[in-house]
Design a protein around this motif. Structure first.
Motif, PDB file in Angstrom:
ATOM      1  N   GLU A   1     -17.402   4.780  -3.803  1.00 58.27           N
ATOM      2  CA  GLU A   1     -17.693   4.670  -2.373  1.00 58.27           C
ATOM      3  C   GLU A   1     -19.026   5.327  -2.023  1.00 58.27           C
TER       4      GLU A   1
ATOM      5  N   MET B   1     -11.385  -1.685   0.716  1.00 59.39           N
ATOM      6  CA  MET B   1      -9.922  -1.670   0.622  1.00 59.39           C
ATOM      7  C   MET B   1      -9.435  -0.501  -0.238  1.00 59.39           C
ATOM      8  N   THR B   2     -10.146  -0.202  -1.326  1.00 55.71           N
ATOM      9  CA  THR B   2      -9.759   0.961  -2.133  1.00 55.71           C
ATOM     10  C   THR B   2     -10.040   2.255  -1.381  1.00 55.71           C
ATOM     11  N   SER B   3     -11.020   2.223  -0.476  1.00 55.00           N
ATOM     12  CA  SER B   3     -11.311   3.384   0.362  1.00 55.00           C
ATOM     13  C   SER B   3     -10.124   3.718   1.246  1.00 55.00           C
TER      14      SER B   3
ATOM     15  N   LEU C   1       0.829  -1.205   0.000  1.00 53.47           N
ATOM     16  CA  LEU C   1       0.000   0.000   0.000  1.00 53.47           C
ATOM     17  C   LEU C   1       0.862   1.254   0.000  1.00 53.47           C
TER      18      LEU C   1
ATOM     19  N   LEU D   1      -7.026   2.904   0.630  1.00 48.86           N
ATOM     20  CA  LEU D   1      -5.961   3.385  -0.260  1.00 48.86           C
ATOM     21  C   LEU D   1      -6.172   4.864  -0.582  1.00 48.86           C
ATOM     22  N   ALA D   2      -7.413   5.237  -0.913  1.00 49.09           N
ATOM     23  CA  ALA D   2      -7.690   6.636  -1.245  1.00 49.09           C
ATOM     24  C   ALA D   2      -7.419   7.542  -0.056  1.00 49.09           C
TER      25      ALA D   2
ATOM     26  N   VAL E   1      -7.622   9.714  -9.498  1.00 52.07           N
ATOM     27  CA  VAL E   1      -7.776   8.427  -8.811  1.00 52.07           C
ATOM     28  C   VAL E   1      -8.743   8.569  -7.644  1.00 52.07           C
TER      29      VAL E   1
ATOM     30  N   ILE F   1     -14.393  -5.042  -1.450  1.00 45.93           N
ATOM     31  CA  ILE F   1     -13.284  -4.585  -2.302  1.00 45.93           C
ATOM     32  C   ILE F   1     -13.191  -3.057  -2.263  1.00 45.93           C
ATOM     33  N   LEU F   2     -14.354  -2.398  -2.315  1.00 49.17           N
ATOM     34  CA  LEU F   2     -14.360  -0.931  -2.252  1.00 49.17           C
ATOM     35  C   LEU F   2     -13.837  -0.438  -0.913  1.00 49.17           C
TER      36      LEU F   2
ATOM     37  N   THR G   1       0.820   4.303  -2.890  1.00 42.94           N
ATOM     38  CA  THR G   1       0.511   5.705  -2.600  1.00 42.94           C
ATOM     39  C   THR G   1       1.728   6.607  -2.808  1.00 42.94           C
TER      40      THR G   1
ATOM     41  N   VAL H   1     -12.520   6.690  -7.089  1.00 43.93           N
ATOM     42  CA  VAL H   1     -12.758   5.871  -5.901  1.00 43.93           C
ATOM     43  C   VAL H   1     -13.870   6.470  -5.048  1.00 43.93           C
TER      44      VAL H   1
END
Length: 491
Positions: free
Chosen positions: A182, A312-314, A156, A316-317, A174, A309-310, A160, A178
């Motif tokens: 979300e 986890m991308t949350s 991660l 990351l964002a 990006v 999955i979202l 980033t 995301v």
């Protein structure tokens, strides 16, 4: 050094800069929407709704939605003075510049130290939290191998750092994608919860106003205030947005208002689904699984898998947004020569603070490896990192609110509104002083630890602004040219 000046395009406009300082200008082309999404990403909407609001419900129950609205009012009041001052202090140093302009260079440098530590600490919570989340998903949902948490954390950080190293427009795109996904996921939850609410004998969808005598009101307010941190980014990105004098105030109000209303509705959706009288008990019984169980019942497992999955991308964002802010604080301190000047290096192609962004990522990676070696697990790391960082930024916000009051009173202009220059800023300062007092009282719960750890972190946090002030006085005596630059005063 030459003092010749030249017009230099910055953030869609034209500002005057010294020729010798061209390298210390960042560049970008963000609009209102991208700036708002960058701020919203800081609070990780899906992570907040799935992870933090259930914790809030254990403290507040049916009053949770109203607490969000009360805090929104407080931060709108703060935004009134914040944006008014932003039109006059046109420096991209964020709270660092504002505290310097209002309370002087020693206080400003102390504020910068608080901010750098606070944002770096808040950001460090995310790799550990991400690691636990994805590790559980891979093993339990996909039947995959159990990979050590630190590999996920380091991955991660690498992603980033690569994004923060590049032009801010890429990060903004990006984050926008995301955030849209979300927000859609949370809206699906909200609608489904209101349409399929719990039985009337559970209290229905009603909610109540909080009161100062409510049990755990202090912790509830602290959790909610933490969801708003990051809107300072609107002024930090001053050099990287189009038409900053219009974009920044508009983005600030939209960000604060939308965050408050968005989370208030999500908290109300929980109350509606579980019942106003039963929401708190449901949260206490299954805090971690409250969102997932509700989503499975409301939408089915396939939607829950997508949301996982979202989630986890949350994360990351969120860490990307925090990474960008922390890097720009290091960049500002390097530009002012308070820290080594190499931190002010701007990438020739991306116009980004590439060295500072790389250093933040490098520090996080070293910390992950170090804590792994000494045997400290991620479950221990992320509450301490998040709680201590949140308190540092909250303390900085209080200092900024006081600085706004002092600056606007000293620099009144003809036609100034009393509301914008006095009433709203003073009310905001009083409110933030109360929240800060609650943070001190509840600090051990905020960082999830007690005893010596709590004492050490409190001493360290309050010591940071003092150390910054002492360093400022030393610079005034030994390096007056550097002292004059503190707070991005020389552009």
């Amino acid at each position: 050094m030459t003092t010749e000046s030249s017009e230099l395009p910055v953030g869609g406009g034209v500002q005057v800069a010294k020729l010798g300082e061209r390298a210390s200008r960042l560049s970008g082309n963000m609009g209102v929407g991208e700036l708002v999404m960058s701020v919203l990403a800081f609070s990780a909407p899906l992570t907040t709704v799935a992870g933090f609001i259930p914790v809030l419900l254990t403290f507040s129950g049916r009053t949770a939605p109203a607490i969000y609205l009360v805090v929104t009012v407080l931060l709108v009041l703060f935004s009134v003075g914040f944006t008014t001052m932003g039109r006059r202090v046109r420096n991209p140093g964020g709270f660092y510049s504002f505290v310097t302009a209002g309370l002087g260079r020693p206080a400003g440098l102390g504020g910068a130290f608080l901010a750098t530590f606070g944002y770096t600490a808040i950001g460090f919570f995310a790799p550990a939290f991400f690691a636990v989340t994805i590790q559980s998903y891979v093993v339990d949902n996909l039947g995959g191998p159990e990979i050590a948490w630190y590999w996920y954390a380091l991955a991660l950080i690498a992603v980033t750092t690569a994004l923060a190293y590049r032009r801010i427009d890429l990060s903004a795109k990006v984050l926008t994608v995301v955030m849209v996904l979300e927000v859609i996921a949370v809206i699906v939850f909200d609608i489904a919860a209101f349409f399929n609410g719990g039985p009337a004998d559970g209290g229905g969808a009603g909610f109540s106003l909080p009161w100062i005598t409510d049990a755990s009101i202090g912790l509830a307010v602290l959790f909610v205030v933490g969801n708003f941190l990051g809107f300072e980014a609107t002024v930090i990105y001053r050099d990287e947005v189009k038409n900053p004098d219009k974009t920044i105030p508009l983005a600030t109000y939209i960000a604060v208002g939308s965050i408050g209303v968005f989370y208030a509705i999500a908290a109300w959706a929980y109350v509606a689904y579980f019942g106003a009288d039963k929401a708190r008990d449901a949260a206490v019984e299954d805090t971690a699984g409250m969102f997932s169980s509700a989503m499975v019942n409301l939408t089915g497992k396939i939607v829950v898998d997508v949301v996982s999955i979202l989630l986890m991308t949350s994360i990351l964002a969120s860490v990307l947004s925090i990474h960008n802010v922390a890097a720009r604080y290091l960049f500002s301190l390097g530009t002012d020569r308070v820290l080594p000047s190499f931190l002010s290096k701007v990438h020739p192609r991306h116009g980004s603070p590439s060295v500072s962004a790389s250093l933040i990522g490098g520090m996080w990676a070293v910390l992950v490896v170090s804590f792994t070696i000494v045997g400290v697990g991620p479950e221990k790391l992320y509450p301490i990192a998040s709680g201590s960082g949140t308190f540092a930024v909250l303390l900085l916000m209080l200092g900024t609110s006081i600085a706004v009051v002092v600056y606007l009173r000293k620099n009144r202009e003809e036609g100034d509104s009393v509301w914008k220059t006095t009433i709203a800023p003073v009310l905001a300062a009083i409110g933030l002083a109360g929240v800060t007092a609650l943070a001190v009282i509840n600090y051990s719960e905020l960082i999830g630890d007690t005893g010596m750890i709590t004492t050490l972190f409190l001493i360290f946090t309050f010591g940071l602004p003092m150390a910054g002030a002492v360093l400022a006085y030393i610079l005034r005596a030994r390096k007056p040219d550097v002292y004059e630059r503190i707070g991005r005063q020389q552009l």
